[in-house]
Design a protein around this motif. Structure first.
Motif, PDB file in Angstrom:
ATOM      1  N   ALA A  44     -19.971 -20.531 -47.716  1.00 25.24           N
ATOM      2  CA  ALA A  44     -18.291 -20.653 -47.817  1.00 25.24           C
ATOM      3  C   ALA A  44     -17.994 -22.031 -47.867  1.00 25.24           C
ATOM      4  O   ALA A  44     -17.223 -22.758 -48.546  1.00 25.24           O
ATOM      5  CB  ALA A  44     -17.447 -19.837 -46.935  1.00 25.24           C
ATOM      6  N   GLN A  47     -19.599 -23.751 -50.848  1.00 26.59           N
ATOM      7  CA  GLN A  47     -18.806 -23.593 -52.157  1.00 26.59           C
ATOM      8  C   GLN A  47     -17.674 -24.746 -52.440  1.00 26.59           C
ATOM      9  O   GLN A  47     -17.483 -25.125 -53.493  1.00 26.59           O
ATOM     10  CB  GLN A  47     -18.021 -22.239 -52.152  1.00 26.59           C
ATOM     11  CG  GLN A  47     -19.190 -21.140 -52.414  1.00 26.59           C
ATOM     12  CD  GLN A  47     -18.679 -19.791 -51.909  1.00 26.59           C
ATOM     13  OE1 GLN A  47     -17.609 -19.527 -51.473  1.00 26.59           O
ATOM     14  NE2 GLN A  47     -19.735 -18.865 -51.620  1.00 26.59           N
ATOM     15  N   GLN A  48     -17.007 -25.056 -51.064  1.00 26.85           N
ATOM     16  CA  GLN A  48     -15.950 -26.157 -51.258  1.00 26.85           C
ATOM     17  C   GLN A  48     -16.637 -27.639 -51.435  1.00 26.85           C
ATOM     18  O   GLN A  48     -16.113 -28.355 -52.207  1.00 26.85           O
ATOM     19  CB  GLN A  48     -15.220 -26.113 -50.047  1.00 26.85           C
ATOM     20  CG  GLN A  48     -14.076 -27.080 -49.832  1.00 26.85           C
ATOM     21  CD  GLN A  48     -13.182 -26.701 -48.690  1.00 26.85           C
ATOM     22  OE1 GLN A  48     -13.456 -25.908 -47.823  1.00 26.85           O
ATOM     23  NE2 GLN A  48     -11.937 -27.554 -48.577  1.00 26.85           N
ATOM     24  N   TYR A 164     -10.738 -23.796 -55.697  1.00 18.43           N
ATOM     25  CA  TYR A 164     -11.550 -23.022 -54.547  1.00 18.43           C
ATOM     26  C   TYR A 164     -11.278 -21.836 -54.202  1.00 18.43           C
ATOM     27  O   TYR A 164     -12.154 -20.949 -53.901  1.00 18.43           O
ATOM     28  CB  TYR A 164     -11.650 -24.117 -53.475  1.00 18.43           C
ATOM     29  CG  TYR A 164     -12.161 -23.586 -52.098  1.00 18.43           C
ATOM     30  CD1 TYR A 164     -13.545 -23.600 -52.102  1.00 18.43           C
ATOM     31  CD2 TYR A 164     -11.592 -23.388 -50.842  1.00 18.43           C
ATOM     32  CE1 TYR A 164     -14.395 -23.144 -50.950  1.00 18.43           C
ATOM     33  CE2 TYR A 164     -11.890 -22.737 -49.922  1.00 18.43           C
ATOM     34  CZ  TYR A 164     -13.534 -22.630 -49.857  1.00 18.43           C
ATOM     35  OH  TYR A 164     -14.163 -22.365 -48.858  1.00 18.43           O
ATOM     36  N   ILE A 165     -10.071 -21.468 -54.043  1.00 17.98           N
ATOM     37  CA  ILE A 165      -9.578 -20.280 -53.769  1.00 17.98           C
ATOM     38  C   ILE A 165      -9.977 -18.958 -54.788  1.00 17.98           C
ATOM     39  O   ILE A 165     -10.601 -17.991 -54.575  1.00 17.98           O
ATOM     40  CB  ILE A 165      -8.090 -20.027 -53.717  1.00 17.98           C
ATOM     41  CG1 ILE A 165      -7.668 -20.767 -52.458  1.00 17.98           C
ATOM     42  CG2 ILE A 165      -7.593 -18.561 -53.607  1.00 17.98           C
ATOM     43  CD1 ILE A 165      -6.074 -20.868 -52.188  1.00 17.98           C
ATOM     44  N   ARG A 168     -13.688 -18.454 -54.292  1.00 16.47           N
ATOM     45  CA  ARG A 168     -14.021 -17.726 -53.206  1.00 16.47           C
ATOM     46  C   ARG A 168     -13.483 -16.363 -53.405  1.00 16.47           C
ATOM     47  O   ARG A 168     -14.396 -15.419 -53.094  1.00 16.47           O
ATOM     48  CB  ARG A 168     -13.028 -18.350 -51.957  1.00 16.47           C
ATOM     49  CG  ARG A 168     -13.447 -19.537 -51.369  1.00 16.47           C
ATOM     50  CD  ARG A 168     -14.713 -19.417 -50.503  1.00 16.47           C
ATOM     51  NE  ARG A 168     -14.491 -18.514 -49.141  1.00 16.47           N
ATOM     52  CZ  ARG A 168     -15.288 -17.509 -48.977  1.00 16.47           C
ATOM     53  NH1 ARG A 168     -16.534 -17.271 -49.641  1.00 16.47           N
ATOM     54  NH2 ARG A 168     -14.899 -16.568 -48.128  1.00 16.47           N
ATOM     55  N   LYS A 169     -12.759 -16.108 -54.105  1.00 16.35           N
ATOM     56  CA  LYS A 169     -12.309 -14.505 -54.337  1.00 16.35           C
ATOM     57  C   LYS A 169     -13.208 -14.150 -55.237  1.00 16.35           C
ATOM     58  O   LYS A 169     -13.742 -12.920 -55.159  1.00 16.35           O
ATOM     59  CB  LYS A 169     -11.003 -14.550 -55.300  1.00 16.35           C
ATOM     60  CG  LYS A 169      -9.649 -14.872 -54.275  1.00 16.35           C
ATOM     61  CD  LYS A 169      -8.343 -14.708 -55.325  1.00 16.35           C
ATOM     62  CE  LYS A 169      -7.162 -14.978 -54.201  1.00 16.35           C
ATOM     63  NZ  LYS A 169      -5.876 -14.899 -55.131  1.00 16.35           N
ATOM     64  N   PHE A 172     -16.406 -13.531 -53.259  1.00 11.87           N
ATOM     65  CA  PHE A 172     -16.193 -12.425 -52.125  1.00 11.87           C
ATOM     66  C   PHE A 172     -16.091 -11.039 -52.696  1.00 11.87           C
ATOM     67  O   PHE A 172     -16.894 -10.114 -52.282  1.00 11.87           O
ATOM     68  CB  PHE A 172     -14.799 -12.658 -51.522  1.00 11.87           C
ATOM     69  CG  PHE A 172     -14.061 -11.469 -50.640  1.00 11.87           C
ATOM     70  CD1 PHE A 172     -14.746 -11.349 -49.373  1.00 11.87           C
ATOM     71  CD2 PHE A 172     -13.484 -10.419 -50.991  1.00 11.87           C
ATOM     72  CE1 PHE A 172     -14.432 -10.400 -48.688  1.00 11.87           C
ATOM     73  CE2 PHE A 172     -12.836  -9.565 -50.292  1.00 11.87           C
ATOM     74  CZ  PHE A 172     -13.418  -9.310 -49.022  1.00 11.87           C
ATOM     75  N   VAL A 226     -13.389 -23.663 -43.619  1.00 16.90           N
ATOM     76  CA  VAL A 226     -13.685 -22.431 -44.314  1.00 16.90           C
ATOM     77  C   VAL A 226     -12.401 -21.936 -44.492  1.00 16.90           C
ATOM     78  O   VAL A 226     -11.454 -21.533 -43.691  1.00 16.90           O
ATOM     79  CB  VAL A 226     -14.561 -21.439 -43.833  1.00 16.90           C
ATOM     80  CG1 VAL A 226     -14.821 -20.260 -44.661  1.00 16.90           C
ATOM     81  CG2 VAL A 226     -16.038 -22.169 -43.261  1.00 16.90           C
ATOM     82  N   ASN A 228      -9.619 -18.981 -46.097  1.00 18.39           N
ATOM     83  CA  ASN A 228      -9.651 -17.834 -46.575  1.00 18.39           C
ATOM     84  C   ASN A 228      -9.464 -17.462 -47.911  1.00 18.39           C
ATOM     85  O   ASN A 228      -8.702 -18.341 -48.546  1.00 18.39           O
ATOM     86  CB  ASN A 228      -8.439 -17.113 -45.541  1.00 18.39           C
ATOM     87  CG  ASN A 228      -8.762 -17.205 -44.009  1.00 18.39           C
ATOM     88  OD1 ASN A 228      -9.962 -17.472 -43.686  1.00 18.39           O
ATOM     89  ND2 ASN A 228      -7.512 -17.390 -43.456  1.00 18.39           N
ATOM     90  N   ALA A 229     -10.154 -16.333 -48.365  1.00 12.10           N
ATOM     91  CA  ALA A 229     -10.147 -16.105 -49.673  1.00 12.10           C
ATOM     92  C   ALA A 229      -8.537 -15.508 -50.041  1.00 12.10           C
ATOM     93  O   ALA A 229      -8.057 -14.733 -49.789  1.00 12.10           O
ATOM     94  CB  ALA A 229     -10.983 -15.008 -50.245  1.00 12.10           C
TER      95      ALA A 229
END
Length: 229
Positions: A44, A47-48, A164-165, A168-169, A172, A226, A228-229
């Motif tokens: 996580a 990824q950012q 980024y969100i 992450r989704k 995830f 980190v 949150n997604a």
């Protein structure tokens, strides 16, 4: 005899499914509290950092960004295709059993057509859930592939955090689909009885533990939180 088999199904199948569920609950707690000890938490953060790295000298790294996302999309596509093939195989198996009047003496299921239909429907439902998760993951990753190369434009109003969100989704949902697949694979052995499902589910937990947990204490990446997604 039939009642004892039903009791074994009622006791051993939920118990076998409970082991990976409890493990993933513990893993979620570890990711939230000690992300540096888990591969998911480290990924996580990575990824950012990856998005920030791709935005620097985007003219030189835009192809690299698209290729990296394409690899993730290909893995999700492979998993989704595998789930559809398994569903087709289960439906074909069920229809073949129904087409023969001797299904009552079948070595796969001696408890009758209702039990066989319930087992097949449960497996198909789980694998379809995997397919939906992977399909949604592909959708988000495609959006990231489009947006990441336009963030450097002056007229772009989309923020790096938004991309980024989305990333992450996508990751995830890919992770959820993969974990559901790992839980569903032992359930295929349900066609042979509840004991193989219980044993296989129990053996899956230490394998996942070795894949998820980073041995030893790791220092967290400074300056990156980190999200949150």
């Amino acid at each position: 005899m039939e009642w004892s088999k039903v009791c074994m199904d009622v006791i051993m199948i939920p118990s076998g499914v409970l082991f990976p569920i409890v493990y993933h609950g513990w893993l979620f707690y570890m990711v939230r509290t000690r992300p540096q000890r888990t591969n998911l938490g480290i990924d996580a953060v990575g990824q950012q950092l990856w998005i920030s790295a791709m935005l620097k000298d985007n003219d030189k790294k835009n192809i690299l960004a698209v290729q990296t996302l394409r690899n993730s999309i290909m893995s999700s596509t492979l998993m989704a295709s595998t789930c559809i093939l398994i569903c087709c195989g289960l439906l074909t198996f069920t229809s073949n059993i129904y087409s023969h009047r001797s299904y009552e003496t079948s070595t796969f299921d001696s408890s009758g057509a209702i039990t066989l239909a319930f087992k097949s429907a449960t497996l198909v439902l789980v694998f379809l859930s995997v397919f939906v998760s992977q399909a949604l993951s592909i959708m988000f990753l495609n959006q990231v592939g489009i947006l990441i190369n336009i963030l450097t434009m002056e007229c772009c109003t989309i923020t790096e955090q938004h991309v980024y969100i989305l990333l992450r989704k996508g990751i995830f949902l890919n992770t959820v689909g993969n974990r559901l697949f790992f839980i569903a694979l032992p359930l295929i052995l349900w066609l042979f009885g509840p004991i193989p499902v219980f044993v296989c589910s129990l053996a899956t937990v230490p394998v996942l533990y070795n894949l998820d947990i980073v041995p030893g204490e790791k220092k967290p990446v400074i300056g990156v939180r980190v999200a949150n997604a």
